[in-house]
Design a protein around this motif. Structure first.
Motif, short mmCIF file in Angstrom:
data_model
loop_
_atom_site.label_atom_id
_atom_site.label_comp_id
_atom_site.label_asym_id
_atom_site.label_seq_id
_atom_site.Cartn_x
_atom_site.Cartn_y
_atom_site.Cartn_z
N LYS A 261 0.83 -1.20 0.00
CA LYS A 261 0.00 0.00 0.00
C LYS A 261 0.87 1.26 0.00
N VAL A 262 0.30 2.33 -0.54
CA VAL A 262 1.05 3.58 -0.70
C VAL A 262 1.59 4.09 0.64
N ASP A 263 0.74 4.11 1.68
CA ASP A 263 1.19 4.67 2.95
C ASP A 263 2.33 3.84 3.56
N ASN A 264 2.24 2.52 3.47
CA ASN A 264 3.31 1.67 4.01
C ASN A 264 4.60 1.82 3.20
N PHE A 265 4.45 1.99 1.89
CA PHE A 265 5.62 2.19 1.03
C PHE A 265 6.36 3.46 1.43
N LEU A 266 5.62 4.54 1.66
CA LEU A 266 6.24 5.82 2.02
C LEU A 266 6.95 5.74 3.36
N VAL A 267 6.36 5.04 4.32
CA VAL A 267 6.98 4.89 5.64
C VAL A 267 8.30 4.12 5.51
N THR A 268 8.29 3.03 4.74
CA THR A 268 9.50 2.22 4.55
C THR A 268 10.59 3.02 3.86
N ASN A 269 10.23 3.72 2.79
CA ASN A 269 11.21 4.50 2.03
C ASN A 269 11.82 5.61 2.89
N SER A 270 10.99 6.27 3.69
CA SER A 270 11.49 7.32 4.57
C SER A 270 12.43 6.75 5.62
N GLY A 271 12.04 5.60 6.20
CA GLY A 271 12.87 4.95 7.21
C GLY A 271 14.23 4.56 6.67
#
Length: 413
Positions: A261-271
């Motif tokens: 999902k988009v929100d989980n992808f963004l969290v992982t990429n930021s981390g």
């Protein structure tokens, strides 16, 4: 202690400026500070300068998503997050995206610090066990990335060619007489910054009204994404040349999760982005090998980095990301509310001129060959625009650093 506090505050301010200014890379500031360090050391000490560099790098890593989201101008670290971020932007959910990235990056680095004692034991064993095979490992990783990150054979072929061409350029310039600082400044500015700015100057897309989203859901998927960001950031910190863009792709390949999902992808990429920044510094102590431009500068400033230095930088990092998390959200909200007042075309032109002037004057001050640098700069810009035109991932251009690393580890250069 007071000078460290002032330096930290100033570093957060400068890191916010470099992060929010599309196309202005943190390495540009880093190279300038490091090059002037002999003069700066007459009025301060290596630890203060290193604190400034670390605070800039971490702040930049958390802030740089904002121009990528609002202006469509990715860096090599945020290139993969732009498309998912834009999905939220055009749904009117950009405030939510800013909060996901900011809080996700903050949580990932806090988790990294918590599990640091385990990593101090495990990762050096893994690194030294695989050290002789890192060149081969990088080749395998890049083959997997080039294959799985492209949906058609045509794009796979074009991505491979771009990767190889950028790698050849990196080999020529980094192993020539130009000097690594000037070479990196002109290459990275052209490939990832100016090329994006020039390409987006004529972009007249309209941004819809944005919803007033002030809350995000902290569920099990969010926590898993935070954990994935922390661990992947460590892996990227051990492997030379790879960055957050490659780390996110590797995480997807390993988990075989293409429908994240988009929100989980963004969290992982930021981390990954934030943790890679910190762990690249910690790698100096763990494996005696800096993994980023900023960590190289710190390693050169402080001749013998001890565990005390690392613990100090971890404390600096925790303070920095805590402040920057709030700054990122507040700044993002302010820009989102005033987004229609910004003339992107004029802003982009201004930044292209600014970066070009920095490259030009830095070359003169460093007594480099100006014509050779101009040729390198124009070639880098052209290659970057070509990637944009072909609708390929900018991460393919990381061949400029990865291929020299591969050849070094397998003993060819």
């Amino acid at each position: 202690m007071f000078d460290i506090l002032i330096t930290l505050i100033f570093g957060i301010i400068i890191g916010t400026i470099t992060g929010i200014m599309p196309g202005l890379h943190v390495n540009t500031v880093g190279i300038i500070i490091f090059s002037t360090s002999p003069t700066l050391l007459s009025i301060t000490n290596p630890l203060v300068i290193s604190t400034f560099l670390v605070s800039i790098a971490l702040t930049h890593a958390m802030i740089e998503f904002i121009p990528s989201l609002l202006m469509g101008i990715p860096s090599e670290d945020t290139v993969l997050s732009v498309q998912p971020g834009h999905r939220m932007l055009f749904k009117g959910e950009s405030m939510g995206a800013i909060r996901l990235v900011s809080f996700g990056g903050y949580c990932s680095i806090v988790l990294l610090i918590i599990i640091m004692p385990i990593l101090f034991i495990v990762l050096p064993l893994i690194y030294y066990g695989l050290k002789e095979y890192i060149g081969i490992l990088l080749i395998i990783i890049m083959i997997l990335i080039l294959y799985f990150s492209n949906k058609s054979n045509n794009k796979r072929l074009m991505s491979t060619l771009i990767f190889l061409v950028s790698g050849i350029m990196g080999l020529v310039l980094l192993n020539g007489n130009l000097g690594s600082n000037i070479a990196l400044l002109s290459m990275l500015s052209g490939l990832f910054s100016v090329s994006n700015l020039i390409y987006s100057i004529n972009n007249n897309s309209k941004i819809p009204h944005q919803k007033d989203i002030k809350n995000i859901v902290i569920d099990s998927k969010f926590k898993k994404s935070v954990f994935a960001g922390s661990i992947s950031g460590c892996i990227m910190g051990l492997l030379p040349g790879l960055g957050p863009a490659q780390g996110t792709l590797i995480a997807q390949i390993i988990t075989l999760n293409k429908d994240i999902k988009v929100d989980n992808f963004l969290v992982t990429n930021s981390g990954i982005n934030v943790c890679d920044t910190l762990f690249s510094l910690i790698a100096i102590y763990l494996i005696s090998n800096p993994r980023s431009a900023i960590s190289v500068y710190v390693n050169n400033l402080i001749e013998d980095i001890t565990l005390i230095h690392i613990l100090f930088f971890i404390c600096v990092s925790l303070v920095c990301v805590s402040v920057t998390c709030v700054v990122s959200i507040k700044l993002g909200d302010l820009l989102i509310k005033n987004i229609k007042k910004v003339d992107y075309k004029k802003l982009n032109i201004f930044i292209v001129v600014l970066i070009s002037m920095i490259v030009f004057f830095y070359t003169i001050l460093s007594q480099g060959c100006i014509w050779y640098v101009i040729l390198c700069y124009i070639t880098s810009i052209s290659l970057g625009i070509l990637v944009n035109t072909l609708d390929l991932s900018k991460s393919n251009l990381m061949g400029v650093l990865i291929i020299p690393s591969i050849l070094t580890y397998i003993g060819i250069i």
